[in-house]
Write an enzyme that holds these catalytic residues in place. Structure first.
Site, PDB file in Angstrom:
ATOM      1  N   TYR A 256      -8.802  35.905   4.717  1.00 50.93           N
ATOM      2  CA  TYR A 256      -7.693  35.428   5.556  1.00 50.93           C
ATOM      3  C   TYR A 256      -7.849  35.902   7.000  1.00 50.93           C
ATOM      4  O   TYR A 256      -7.722  35.121   7.950  1.00 50.93           O
ATOM      5  CB  TYR A 256      -6.370  35.910   4.957  1.00 50.93           C
ATOM      6  CG  TYR A 256      -5.168  35.535   5.774  1.00 50.93           C
ATOM      7  CD1 TYR A 256      -4.697  34.227   5.789  1.00 50.93           C
ATOM      8  CD2 TYR A 256      -4.506  36.480   6.551  1.00 50.93           C
ATOM      9  CE1 TYR A 256      -3.583  33.868   6.553  1.00 50.93           C
ATOM     10  CE2 TYR A 256      -3.401  36.134   7.316  1.00 50.93           C
ATOM     11  CZ  TYR A 256      -2.948  34.836   7.317  1.00 50.93           C
ATOM     12  OH  TYR A 256      -1.851  34.491   8.073  1.00 50.93           O
TER      13      TYR A 256
ATOM     14  N   VAL B 194      -0.668  31.852  17.127  1.00 52.41           N
ATOM     15  CA  VAL B 194      -0.210  32.829  18.113  1.00 52.41           C
ATOM     16  C   VAL B 194      -1.258  33.158  19.172  1.00 52.41           C
ATOM     17  O   VAL B 194      -0.994  33.926  20.102  1.00 52.41           O
ATOM     18  CB  VAL B 194       0.284  34.148  17.474  1.00 52.41           C
ATOM     19  CG1 VAL B 194       1.537  33.909  16.652  1.00 52.41           C
ATOM     20  CG2 VAL B 194      -0.800  34.795  16.649  1.00 52.41           C
TER      21      VAL B 194
END
Lengths: 312, 312, 312, 312
Positions: free
Chosen positions: C196, C266
């Site tokens: 991830y 982000v």
């Protein structure tokens, strides 16, 4: 309160009768099976002990058989951390009842990583973090502390339970990592969990447990060793949190129906503090839906009712 | 417990000193302003009373000035409902600490309209429903009950507060309608709220409050009238719930630092039960962020510490 | 839709004008600082690209500078998992909007470890678990997949970002362990998080991103390579979830004001799919309170409005 | 999109075949029984209509039988409020998907009385408040508005349903009072609920519903009357919110599998907007566990798949 006149006789007889009555009835509940090592315990085991401040020990049934104390270890962990850190610990863990299951993660997120109290899992993991951070070997310190209180060098970890806990500890890992993300865990998460699983894996008997916690019934001084374990104020405090939060989400009902500070564990043990008098400890593995031992609960409820022990 | 020898002198002196000390310091906190009728109370009011089972009444400061008892009325409502319904009431309201603000609606939805305990707003509204359903005039029954306990016919509703409560009761209306949607309110919601706002609007002084609750310190019997108000068991039970849930979300901290069953109200009053000894009641309008009176809290904490009253 | 006649000219000009307008205004927002490696990016960077199905690429500003794609990588992860697992993946992750912050753990507990959709962190971690379990080297498979889509061997991980993510990944670790506790993570948590964080650390430019996702605007076929990446049905599905859940808790507002399937990260990037026409990709590091780039949001909103691109 | 060439024939035939197929299979699901008036509807009713912008109306089955539109009325209420209030309404209700059941009160408390979107109950009650506050007779205004859109004076309230709704509206009352407690309801709660239950009790047929909403497929202009009902921008916006939040907690799955803006009601109706083409309306009373009609869902899914109508 006529039982005071011949208290000792009365208590011993009460224990025997209550134990016999509970053994005569079929046992409701279900042995904890979240880890294999616990699931294999004999559901018929059942013991109760009552240690008093004057040095008497009454016992019935399997009161001398060691069992997995599980969450009852949270009391020892908290007292050791209070000894070491003083009031600073209350900056990092609350003292309010949680109103949530003992391993809920919801409230922990809402309250920004500050566990509601030291007796839910998150709170006990937080306490474990302080022990890991303040002792060179927190496991050894913990074990020595409990052995001294119990007056027993025999108390030890069950290695099979420890291995089992570690393999099935995902939810506790989630709690620890979430607190870490809020900056409320200082040590490495793996080390903290390691200590936490270690203390949960401790085995003690009813008599050992009852004796070890006598200081909480005696304003902080252990009556047998005369050791001051906590200040009177801190003994009151631990009893107060036990009263509101010691019995999972049955804490309110236990206060309502028994009225004593108490702590239970999913190994089937329950300890109840009787301030000024002594400590009761009962054990039987089958649990009700709240995670409390059905038989231990029944025995303590009946004993407290019969001897008029409610503090309220 | 050496104070018992000359307890009366000791207690009276303690009250005076503690009251003087608290008045000598600036007062933190803020008078409740959620309804106009409360916001206009003089923040400097401050009184304390200690009624004992042997009939003594010690008082200091504004102990005889009536104030809005607000949530303290939940204790009277619960006891009256327990008298009338017996144990059936515990099918419809729990006895567990809530872990949520006193007027939170979240937990009520999760738990399908069963309030966690009778001292959060939802629980007291539920209790009001039982009173409305079981009395031809629940308001009159409530008022008679309190007057009899307080030995005082003067106790009455403040009509201005009542009107104000009713106009600002939207959240309580939401709680009531939500319980109704789960089938846990029997009467009409408007009638239930009407009773609830009525009892919240009662005014009593510290001395009246202290005297009226003496039965909770005396295993259910009012020592002055010798009336049995509840069974010993039910007196224990009320004290148990007060201990875990009586001080809003400061209940755990109050148990921790004071160690007495207690109930507070946003009018600035706090009552604390001392089992076997008596009842303390204190009042000062300015509240801390939890909704508890700062000065009343300080006075009770100091008094309990000084006289060694913690039950734990 | 008159822009179709001379669409190319029109689009290029629109991009230039919109980019110039946004650069002429002061920049609101704040560069992500949860990891040091992101906080050091120049806040003034700003680029936009529009790739069309007919092979045109329009660009303005810093459209060729690689940036950290962060959560945009969730789209690649999901498509790769759908290729590999087919519809089975929808047994383990939902497709409903979450109504919660992207890294909330509350809903995950309520819903027993099944993430609401693949674009919140828990969902993307679940997808990572399937990749780790189905590929011998999931990282290599992921990187090859993206490089092929982007037609660019240069795309790579930023090692500094990767190290930083791993050190600050406590909340993601909590999500992963919680899913593991519900039995919804198959591989080792450390391996899953490793993958991830790897995919979050990928760097791509606006032009590379826009080109790589063209298949979503073309019913599953990449127009440049003619490779069928997904079925038409699955392309619709990914666009549907992007429409309801791609822009954190501003997804509804983005649908409302722009009306295109989109995903933000982000790192300051946003990609928006224009079905039947092409893909827009914009980047500028400063974020609004929802975690979406303020300038990228403005540019895409203005472009979609000007060219009439809303699908609704 | 070859169906456009002979679209009309194609659509009519598709409707007939799909309706026949669905009637040939046993019907899953359960007729809404939360109010008696709905529970008595014949579960075998089933109709579908497709109105197109060019004035065609295709229909099959019980497409001309009026049924209780229930939550579909939220679309009319919202559009009327947008006409009257402009963008101000978005200060008081959000546009984000809720991720919660349609009548949940939890999120409303967390978000301080601002409903997540106008299609959950709280949001529609908020919209009702604006109508009550802005019209001298909001019920009449609402009814006139719908009749004009449907080109049908016959559309009317079912008085039995209205009475039933009012008697069983406790949860909606709880939502309204909670919003009032946060200051987000201006009118009297009773008046607001009265309007809300009124609009829920409207009865319309599939053909009337399909015709009435054509303006949403036509950038705000009703194609039959040429009336501009909303700006193009507002038509997009309504479609956007319908896409993310129109199908209760199956909204994501509906976007995923159908890909059209849509709204359902517990009376068994579903409307789906096909931008640039027309409006589909289907009805059959038996509902799945999400509160959506099983047969209406099946018919619309098959029709959209067959005609390639997904907007994604």
């Amino acid at each position: 309160m006529s039982f005071l006149a011949d208290g000792d006789t009365c208590r011993g007889q009460a224990l025997d009768e209550i134990h016999a009555a509970v053994m005569a009835r079929p046992c409701d509940g279900k042995v904890a099976d979240y880890i294999p090592a616990l699931a294999s315990v004999d559901a018929n085991r059942c013991g109760i002990a009552f240690a008093t401040l004057d040095g008497e020990m009454h016992a019935a049934g399997d009161a001398n058989i060691p069992f997995s104390i599980q969450s009852i270890s949270k009391v020892f962990g908290l007292v050791l951390a209070m000894q070491r850190m003083g009031d600073d610990i209350w900056q990092r863990v609350g003292m309010e009842p949680s109103g949530q299951p003992f391993n809920s993660i919801v409230q922990l997120e809402w309250e920004h990583g500050i566990p509601r109290n030291p007796f839910i899992n998150a709170g006990a993991i937080l306490v474990a973090d302080t022990l890991v951070s303040h002792f060179s070997s927190s496991r050894q310190a913990f074990l020595s502390f409990v052995r001294r209180l119990a007056g027993c060098e025999r108390c030890d970890i069950n290695e099979e339970v420890l291995a089992s806990e570690s393999r099935h500890g995902s939810r506790n890992a989630a709690l620890a990592h979430l607190m870490k993300s809020f900056g409320n865990i200082e040590a490495e998460v793996d080390d903290v969990l390691s200590h936490y699983f270690f203390q949960c894996s401790l085995e003690m008997s009813c008599t050992e447990l009852a004796q070890s916690l006598l200081f909480l019934a005696n304003r902080g001084v252990h009556p047998l060793s005369a050791e001051r374990v906590t200040t009177p104020r801190d003994a009151h405090r631990v009893n107060a949190i036990l009263s509101t939060s010691g019995m999972y989400d049955q804490s309110g009902q236990f206060a309502f129906s028994v009225g004593l500070p108490a702590k239970s564990g999913v190994g089937g043990g329950i300890v109840a503090i009787v301030p000024g008098l002594g400590v009761i400890s009962a054990w039987s593995p089958a649990l009700n839906k709240h995670g409390n031992s059905t038989r231990a609960l029944t025995m303590i409820t009946e004993l407290a009712g019969r001897l008029g022990l409610s503090i309220y």
